[in-house]
Design a protein around this motif. Sequence first.
Motif, short mmCIF file in Angstrom:
data_model
loop_
_atom_site.label_atom_id
_atom_site.label_comp_id
_atom_site.label_asym_id
_atom_site.label_seq_id
_atom_site.Cartn_x
_atom_site.Cartn_y
_atom_site.Cartn_z
N PHE A 43 0.81 -1.22 0.00
CA PHE A 43 0.00 0.00 0.00
C PHE A 43 0.84 1.27 0.00
N MET A 44 2.14 1.14 0.23
CA MET A 44 3.02 2.28 0.02
C MET A 44 2.99 2.69 -1.45
N GLY A 45 2.71 1.73 -2.33
CA GLY A 45 2.68 2.00 -3.77
C GLY A 45 1.65 3.03 -4.15
N LEU A 46 0.51 3.02 -3.49
CA LEU A 46 -0.56 3.99 -3.79
C LEU A 46 -0.12 5.39 -3.41
N GLY A 47 0.43 5.55 -2.22
CA GLY A 47 0.84 6.86 -1.73
C GLY A 47 2.10 7.37 -2.39
N LEU A 48 2.97 6.46 -2.83
CA LEU A 48 4.22 6.87 -3.47
C LEU A 48 3.97 7.70 -4.73
N THR A 67 -3.56 12.52 -16.71
CA THR A 67 -2.71 12.05 -15.61
C THR A 67 -3.52 11.25 -14.60
N THR A 68 -4.75 11.68 -14.34
CA THR A 68 -5.59 10.94 -13.39
C THR A 68 -5.98 9.56 -13.93
N LEU A 69 -5.77 9.33 -15.23
CA LEU A 69 -5.99 7.98 -15.77
C LEU A 69 -5.05 6.95 -15.14
N LEU A 70 -3.97 7.43 -14.50
CA LEU A 70 -3.09 6.51 -13.77
C LEU A 70 -3.85 5.81 -12.65
N PHE A 71 -4.83 6.51 -12.07
CA PHE A 71 -5.69 5.89 -11.06
C PHE A 71 -6.81 5.10 -11.72
N GLY A 165 1.03 1.96 5.36
CA GLY A 165 1.58 2.01 4.01
C GLY A 165 1.24 3.31 3.30
N ILE A 166 -0.02 3.73 3.40
CA ILE A 166 -0.46 4.95 2.74
C ILE A 166 0.19 6.18 3.36
N SER A 167 0.45 6.15 4.67
CA SER A 167 1.03 7.32 5.34
C SER A 167 2.53 7.46 5.06
N VAL A 168 3.26 6.36 5.05
CA VAL A 168 4.69 6.41 4.79
C VAL A 168 4.97 6.61 3.29
N GLY A 169 4.10 6.06 2.45
CA GLY A 169 4.28 6.13 1.00
C GLY A 169 4.48 7.53 0.45
N PRO A 170 3.60 8.49 0.78
CA PRO A 170 3.75 9.85 0.23
C PRO A 170 5.06 10.52 0.63
N LEU A 171 5.50 10.26 1.86
CA LEU A 171 6.75 10.86 2.32
C LEU A 171 7.91 10.35 1.48
#
Length: 414
Positions: A43-48, A67-71, A165-171
Amino acid sequence: MSSSPESVASSPTKSASNVEAKAGLLSQPRAVWAVFFACIIAFMGLGLVDPILVTISEKLHATPSQTTLLFTSYNAVMAVAMLVTGMISSRLGIKWTLLSGIVIIAIFSALGGLSNNIWALVGLRGGWGLGNALFVATALAAIVSLSNSGTAKAIILYEAAIGLGISVGPLLGGWLGGMSWRGPFLGVASLMVIAFIGLIALMPNAKPKNVSQTKTSLKDPFKALKHRSLLVFGIAAALYNFGFFTLLAFAPFVMGLDEHGIGFVFLGWGILLAVTSVFMAPILQRRFGTVKSMCFMLTIFAIVLAIMGIWTSTQWVIIAAVIFAGALLGNNNTLITTAVMNSAPVERSTASAAYSFLRFIGGAIAPYFAGKLAEWYNPSTPFYVGAAFVLLSVIFIALNHNHIKHVDNAEVGH
């Protein structure tokens, strides 16, 4: 006074239930922790990717909707793939299905990091979604089945892994994205290698004792949706995901921050998501019930999206709203996942696949739709529309309350 045959016969079951009830959240088998840590990395992948959406748009000369097509491609493939995850996992087994998902994620994320145009990247994100579908659906079923502390605590553990995962991913994504937009994609591939090694080493090959040995067919998720309760939660989640992915995919375009700034905002979002999913959601469940708590959180989320629509050009409002929304989403994710697991008398993996199919349809449409609404009208419109869809999910749940109220009674049993 002698015990009756009936009471003697039932005592082992009662004893097992008592042991399960007393087992703490952290008192889990080694296999559960192996899946837990793999979930964090997955789930780090989503936030990364989130902090680099604006950079990808600029570097690859793509519009926000492109670009939002990536989601969109990611969620669309996940939605369809969810229908076959049960069939695959019942033949390969939990461990090898999880490993297959990890390998696919690693390959497609690495290729994404090496691509040179937006359409190749969109296609590769779809392949990433296939791997994620195999992993996510099986991981939830694995943690619930392998856990010795009951469904409710197992789901809290799963949601905690998602939150971490989501919280660490963006950082990490902001840090890697500051060097190059390719960094987060290649970072995911590297992390998947670590997750692969961890599962190979720590997770046993044997199936859990409480997992059915019956092979699942492609028809099973559709059959499961004949249960009105599961269908209601799936449709409600599809509506709610319009708001969720509007915030996730479009908010970075109106924040006015660089990769590092967006990374820190979504770090705060993810931390609140993780904390509330573990600590606050169970309190709400016990005090108010799953369905009432869910409706309350969704209503507040709709209000937050409306506020983002009103003050789209005010940077601090957008930032504060995104971070605060993490608390609402953390609570709701745990509440609705628990409800789904207790909603219908079907295999948990099948219930998860059927529910996720509907949920990710909403997640597939919303990101692209949000980008197009901004291009057609103005940047505020996506948030207003997202708020309307979330509010519609609350109305839909309320109208079908008689079909889902039993989930609160089921939760008491856990």
